[in-house]
Design a protein around this motif. Structure first.
Motif, PDB file in Angstrom:
ATOM      1  N   LYS A   1     112.257  62.692  34.174  1.00  0.00           N
ATOM      2  CA  LYS A   1     112.060  63.669  35.247  1.00  0.00           C
ATOM      3  C   LYS A   1     113.145  64.735  35.231  1.00  0.00           C
ATOM      4  O   LYS A   1     112.878  65.911  35.447  1.00  0.00           O
ATOM      5  N   GLU A   2     114.389  64.335  34.963  1.00  0.00           N
ATOM      6  CA  GLU A   2     115.500  65.277  35.000  1.00  0.00           C
ATOM      7  C   GLU A   2     116.401  65.068  33.789  1.00  0.00           C
ATOM      8  O   GLU A   2     116.749  63.937  33.449  1.00  0.00           O
ATOM      9  N   THR A   3     116.784  66.139  33.138  1.00  0.00           N
ATOM     10  CA  THR A   3     117.585  66.079  31.921  1.00  0.00           C
ATOM     11  C   THR A   3     118.851  65.250  32.129  1.00  0.00           C
ATOM     12  O   THR A   3     119.618  65.492  33.062  1.00  0.00           O
ATOM     13  N   GLY A   4     119.053  64.271  31.249  1.00  0.00           N
ATOM     14  CA  GLY A   4     120.290  63.498  31.252  1.00  0.00           C
ATOM     15  C   GLY A   4     120.268  62.255  32.100  1.00  0.00           C
ATOM     16  O   GLY A   4     121.190  61.437  32.016  1.00  0.00           O
ATOM     17  N   GLU A   5     119.218  62.062  32.899  1.00  0.00           N
ATOM     18  CA  GLU A   5     119.157  60.887  33.773  1.00  0.00           C
ATOM     19  C   GLU A   5     119.404  59.602  32.998  1.00  0.00           C
ATOM     20  O   GLU A   5     120.228  58.770  33.390  1.00  0.00           O
ATOM     21  N   SER A   6     118.681  59.433  31.907  1.00  0.00           N
ATOM     22  CA  SER A   6     118.804  58.203  31.114  1.00  0.00           C
ATOM     23  C   SER A   6     120.056  58.222  30.253  1.00  0.00           C
ATOM     24  O   SER A   6     120.795  57.229  30.190  1.00  0.00           O
ATOM     25  N   GLU A   7     120.315  59.344  29.568  1.00  0.00           N
ATOM     26  CA  GLU A   7     121.437  59.394  28.628  1.00  0.00           C
ATOM     27  C   GLU A   7     122.779  59.154  29.313  1.00  0.00           C
ATOM     28  O   GLU A   7     123.643  58.458  28.765  1.00  0.00           O
ATOM     29  N   PHE A   8     122.977  59.738  30.487  1.00  0.00           N
ATOM     30  CA  PHE A   8     124.259  59.559  31.178  1.00  0.00           C
ATOM     31  C   PHE A   8     124.479  58.091  31.544  1.00  0.00           C
ATOM     32  O   PHE A   8     125.584  57.567  31.433  1.00  0.00           O
ATOM     33  N   LYS A   9     123.402  57.437  31.950  1.00  0.00           N
ATOM     34  CA  LYS A   9     123.491  56.019  32.288  1.00  0.00           C
ATOM     35  C   LYS A   9     123.822  55.195  31.047  1.00  0.00           C
ATOM     36  O   LYS A   9     124.697  54.330  31.074  1.00  0.00           O
ATOM     37  N   TRP A  10     123.153  55.479  29.932  1.00  0.00           N
ATOM     38  CA  TRP A  10     123.409  54.749  28.701  1.00  0.00           C
ATOM     39  C   TRP A  10     124.821  55.013  28.178  1.00  0.00           C
ATOM     40  O   TRP A  10     125.493  54.108  27.691  1.00  0.00           O
ATOM     41  N   MET A  11     125.272  56.251  28.280  1.00  0.00           N
ATOM     42  CA  MET A  11     126.607  56.597  27.813  1.00  0.00           C
ATOM     43  C   MET A  11     127.671  55.822  28.596  1.00  0.00           C
ATOM     44  O   MET A  11     128.634  55.317  28.016  1.00  0.00           O
ATOM     45  N   ARG A  12     127.495  55.732  29.900  1.00  0.00           N
ATOM     46  CA  ARG A  12     128.460  54.981  30.711  1.00  0.00           C
ATOM     47  C   ARG A  12     128.485  53.508  30.324  1.00  0.00           C
ATOM     48  O   ARG A  12     129.529  52.859  30.366  1.00  0.00           O
ATOM     49  N   GLU A  13     127.336  52.979  29.895  1.00  0.00           N
ATOM     50  CA  GLU A  13     127.264  51.550  29.580  1.00  0.00           C
ATOM     51  C   GLU A  13     127.666  51.225  28.150  1.00  0.00           C
ATOM     52  O   GLU A  13     128.340  50.221  27.907  1.00  0.00           O
ATOM     53  N   TYR A  14     127.295  52.082  27.192  1.00  0.00           N
ATOM     54  CA  TYR A  14     127.471  51.733  25.784  1.00  0.00           C
ATOM     55  C   TYR A  14     128.529  52.550  25.056  1.00  0.00           C
ATOM     56  O   TYR A  14     128.885  52.224  23.924  1.00  0.00           O
ATOM     57  N   GLY A  15     129.048  53.614  25.647  1.00  0.00           N
ATOM     58  CA  GLY A  15     130.043  54.435  24.976  1.00  0.00           C
ATOM     59  C   GLY A  15     129.439  55.688  24.377  1.00  0.00           C
ATOM     60  O   GLY A  15     128.407  56.192  24.827  1.00  0.00           O
ATOM     61  N   SER A  16     130.058  56.204  23.329  1.00  0.00           N
ATOM     62  CA  SER A  16     129.678  57.516  22.791  1.00  0.00           C
ATOM     63  C   SER A  16     128.558  57.462  21.755  1.00  0.00           C
ATOM     64  O   SER A  16     128.135  58.489  21.240  1.00  0.00           O
ATOM     65  N   ALA A  17     128.052  56.258  21.436  1.00  0.00           N
ATOM     66  CA  ALA A  17     126.912  56.119  20.520  1.00  0.00           C
ATOM     67  C   ALA A  17     126.187  54.824  20.859  1.00  0.00           C
ATOM     68  O   ALA A  17     126.816  53.817  21.190  1.00  0.00           O
ATOM     69  N   TRP A  18     124.856  54.831  20.761  1.00  0.00           N
ATOM     70  CA  TRP A  18     124.089  53.646  21.098  1.00  0.00           C
ATOM     71  C   TRP A  18     122.737  53.695  20.391  1.00  0.00           C
ATOM     72  O   TRP A  18     122.353  54.712  19.819  1.00  0.00           O
ATOM     73  N   ARG A  19     122.038  52.587  20.421  1.00  0.00           N
ATOM     74  CA  ARG A  19     120.732  52.474  19.782  1.00  0.00           C
ATOM     75  C   ARG A  19     119.639  52.670  20.832  1.00  0.00           C
ATOM     76  O   ARG A  19     119.712  52.148  21.944  1.00  0.00           O
ATOM     77  N   VAL A  20     118.622  53.457  20.477  1.00  0.00           N
ATOM     78  CA  VAL A  20     117.422  53.553  21.298  1.00  0.00           C
ATOM     79  C   VAL A  20     116.227  53.264  20.399  1.00  0.00           C
ATOM     80  O   VAL A  20     116.345  53.278  19.170  1.00  0.00           O
ATOM     81  N   GLN A  21     115.106  53.003  20.999  1.00  0.00           N
ATOM     82  CA  GLN A  21     113.919  52.670  20.217  1.00  0.00           C
ATOM     83  C   GLN A  21     112.938  53.826  20.237  1.00  0.00           C
ATOM     84  O   GLN A  21     112.627  54.399  21.289  1.00  0.00           O
ATOM     85  N   GLY A  22     112.479  54.184  19.032  1.00  0.00           N
ATOM     86  CA  GLY A  22     111.435  55.187  18.906  1.00  0.00           C
ATOM     87  C   GLY A  22     110.076  54.532  18.938  1.00  0.00           C
ATOM     88  O   GLY A  22     109.916  53.393  19.387  1.00  0.00           O
ATOM     89  N   CYS A  23     109.079  55.229  18.454  1.00  0.00           N
ATOM     90  CA  CYS A  23     107.720  54.707  18.471  1.00  0.00           C
ATOM     91  C   CYS A  23     107.548  53.581  17.451  1.00  0.00           C
ATOM     92  O   CYS A  23     108.182  53.571  16.392  1.00  0.00           O
ATOM     93  N   MET A  24     106.717  52.623  17.771  1.00  0.00           N
ATOM     94  CA  MET A  24     106.350  51.503  16.899  1.00  0.00           C
ATOM     95  C   MET A  24     107.559  50.700  16.437  1.00  0.00           C
ATOM     96  O   MET A  24     107.682  50.325  15.279  1.00  0.00           O
ATOM     97  N   GLY A  25     108.487  50.434  17.359  1.00  0.00           N
ATOM     98  CA  GLY A  25     109.598  49.535  17.070  1.00  0.00           C
ATOM     99  C   GLY A  25     110.700  50.118  16.219  1.00  0.00           C
ATOM    100  O   GLY A  25     111.593  49.379  15.784  1.00  0.00           O
ATOM    101  N   GLU A  26     110.677  51.419  15.951  1.00  0.00           N
ATOM    102  CA  GLU A  26     111.710  52.016  15.111  1.00  0.00           C
ATOM    103  C   GLU A  26     113.004  52.194  15.902  1.00  0.00           C
ATOM    104  O   GLU A  26     113.012  52.783  16.983  1.00  0.00           O
ATOM    105  N   ASP A  27     114.092  51.701  15.356  1.00  0.00           N
ATOM    106  CA  ASP A  27     115.390  51.916  15.988  1.00  0.00           C
ATOM    107  C   ASP A  27     115.945  53.276  15.588  1.00  0.00           C
ATOM    108  O   ASP A  27     115.927  53.650  14.409  1.00  0.00           O
ATOM    109  N   ARG A  28     116.450  54.013  16.576  1.00  0.00           N
ATOM    110  CA  ARG A  28     117.051  55.317  16.356  1.00  0.00           C
ATOM    111  C   ARG A  28     118.470  55.280  16.897  1.00  0.00           C
ATOM    112  O   ARG A  28     118.798  54.487  17.783  1.00  0.00           O
TER     113      ARG A  28
END
Length: 535
Positions: A55-82
């Motif tokens: 809904k709003e730019t950065g909502e998810s990324e800021f939360k993930w950054m606070r939890e995981y640091g300056s780099a983290w894994r997210v999942q793309g389509c069909m189970g692909e890790d990005r």
């Protein structure tokens, strides 16, 4: 062949194709398997709905950054890790040190190509190098500084339009949609300075280009989460097939097709006019002269020249307009900052009298510059870029992260084909770079920057609004001079404040390709501010 057999064979081939995709995605996953990251609720869509269509730019990324640091894994389509990164050393490596080894992803590159054709925005590798070499001549610093007078003429014209609007409002403090006004002003600027062409946007001229840009990003790029699944297949398709996607019977692809066809027609007329004139000082005239002197093996083709115009138009007006829109929004929320800037402008005005501000005058307005940088830090218009590793590589980190197994690492190995999302909005909020108050408005941070402690990443103020490295924006100086000229003119004449905050006036940072201000539930750019004339 019997129809049933044909159906069975087609189903079998489709299964093999999907199986190959799944295997490739899973194979890539293992190299990132020890990185921490959020759990995905969907195998098919991964985290796409949570950050590409949030809904709003950065909502998810800021939360993930606070939890995981300056780099983290997210999942793309069909189970692909990005891999998602906000780390300055990682960004420096992918943008500067090894820029051409991290090209744009096929879906990103081809989406840009649908909008801008064969311009520099969609070019990759050697083609990009060749185009950038020719175009650089039109963006020299001395040449760009000559446009200041034109910027000020348009800024003054905009100011007069606002004064006329205010005079007809019974409260003399109307709510103006700055998104629309600033977009029209910057379109006129890029028309005059870029191509010696008068779009007449501020004069409400019935110009086809103005209509082409109306809601372009909303209509053509806001598709919904399942579009991400469709685009995840693009990397497996040959260029000849990708070129046919624009003919798909959907509204957004029809908008792509109509826009590119229309802008090419306008661009050919601009090129013909520039060739006849011969000695123009606009960007296109300089580019054509530079291209004429290049070796035939390295120069731009006629089609590439035409498509640079569409690229410059797209990149050269709404980016500046949106940056200024967020700047005035922040000043409306922080009137003490606006007052400091106004006092600074008044001091310069008292010293120079009635003449226009010079480049030196604008550069000397340190309070205004600090506030502009701070707004750009909090609101990067291009909020993320996606890249793909062209080879097996190792991405360095400035700030160690902790893996799931508890190891502290400063290098992330990636396999060829791994998708990496560079989160510029997260980089702008990274406490290790900007301080513990990185999420707050504090223009003073730019008056006391210790450059020796910062890793060089962006082209301006170490921000990534213009990206950086081998694909950094050629027109960043043009944009900065333009924004300073418009900001100084409008702040000298007007005061900005927020209207009463209701569901119809509360702004969200919509994450399209550009970070666009909108009101929730209304699919068009809107930044309504109360504007009061000071004289």
């Amino acid at each position: 062949m019997e129809p049933n057999h044909l159906i069975s064979l087609s189903a079998f081939c489709l299964s093999l194709f999907l199986g190959a995709l799944f295997f490739r995605a899973r194979r890539r996953k293992f190299i990132l398997r020890d990185l921490r990251g959020p759990e995905s609720r969907s195998f098919w869509l991964g985290h796409q709905p949570e950050y590409v269509y949030q809904k709003e730019t950065g909502e998810s990324e800021f939360k993930w950054m606070r939890e995981y640091g300056s780099a983290w894994r997210v999942q793309g389509c069909m189970g692909e890790d990005r891999l998602m990164v906000a780390d300055p050393k990682a960004l420096q490596y992918m943008l500067h040190t090894s820029g051409y080894n991290f090209p744009k992803t096929p879906d990103t590159s081809h989406t840009i190509r649908m909008l801008t054709g064969d311009g520099i925005g969609s070019a990759q590798g050697e083609i990009h190098r060749r185009q950038r070499k020719v175009m650089a001549a039109a963006f020299s610093v001395p040449h760009l500084k000559t446009f200041l007078a034109q910027f000020q003429v348009t800024a003054s014209k905009l100011a007069q339009k606002w004064k006329d609007e205010i005079a007809t409002d019974k409260n003399h403090e109307p709510i103006l949609n700055l998104s629309e006004w600033l977009s029209r002003a910057t379109l006129d600027i890029i028309g005059e300075a870029g191509f010696d062409f008068d779009f007449g946007a501020l004069d409400d001229s019935d110009n086809p280009v103005t209509h082409m840009y109306e809601n372009l990003f909303v209509d053509s790029l806001y598709h919904g989460p399942f579009d991400a699944l469709f685009k995840s297949f693009w990397r497996f398709l040959p260029e000849s097939i990708l070129d046919l996607l624009v003919y798909l019977p959907r509204r957004e692809y029809r908008r792509f097709r109509n826009y590119l066809s229309g802008i090419r027609e306008v661009s050919r007329g601009i090129v013909r006019k520039s060739i006849v004139k011969g000695d123009g000082r606009d960007i296109m005239s300089v580019l054509l002269r530079a291209n004429g002197s290049e070796d035939p093996q390295t120069k731009l083709s006629d089609d590439e020249v035409v498509d640079q115009i569409g690229t410059l138009l797209l990149a050269g007006h709404d980016t500046s307009a949106n940056s200024l829109t967020w700047f005035f929004w922040e000043l409306a929320k922080h009137p003490e900052s606006a007052q400091e800037i106004r006092e600074e402008i008044a001091a310069v005005r008292a010293r120079i009298g009635a003449r226009d501000f010079s480049i030196a005058d604008l550069e000397g307005m340190s309070t205004m510059l600090a506030a502009l940088k701070e707004s750009m830090r909090l609101h990067p218009i291009v909020w993320e870029l996606s890249r793909v590793a062209a080879r097996d590589d190792a991405i360095p980190l400035a700030f160690p992260i902790t893996t799931k197994s508890g190891e502290h690492i400063t290098v992330i190995p990636v396999r060829k084909g791994t998708h990496i999302d560079m989160s510029f909005c997260s980089y702008g909020r990274l406490p290790e770079v900007w301080g513990e108050d990185a999420g707050e408005w504090n223009p003073g941070r730019f008056r006391h920057v210790d450059k020796e402690k910062q890793i060089s990443v962006g082209l301006y103020a170490n921000l990534l609004n213009f990206s950086g490295g081998v694909r950094g924006c050629l027109g960043w100086r043009f944009a900065m001079i333009e924004m300073q000229a418009i900001a100084a003119t409008l702040l000298e004449n007007f005061e900005f404040s927020l209207p009463p905050q209701t569901s119809e006036t509360r702004i969200i940072r919509n994450p399209l390709v550009l970070m666009v201000p909108m009101v929730e539930g209304h699919m068009y750019p809107w930044m309504g501010l109360k504007v009061r004339c000071l004289d």
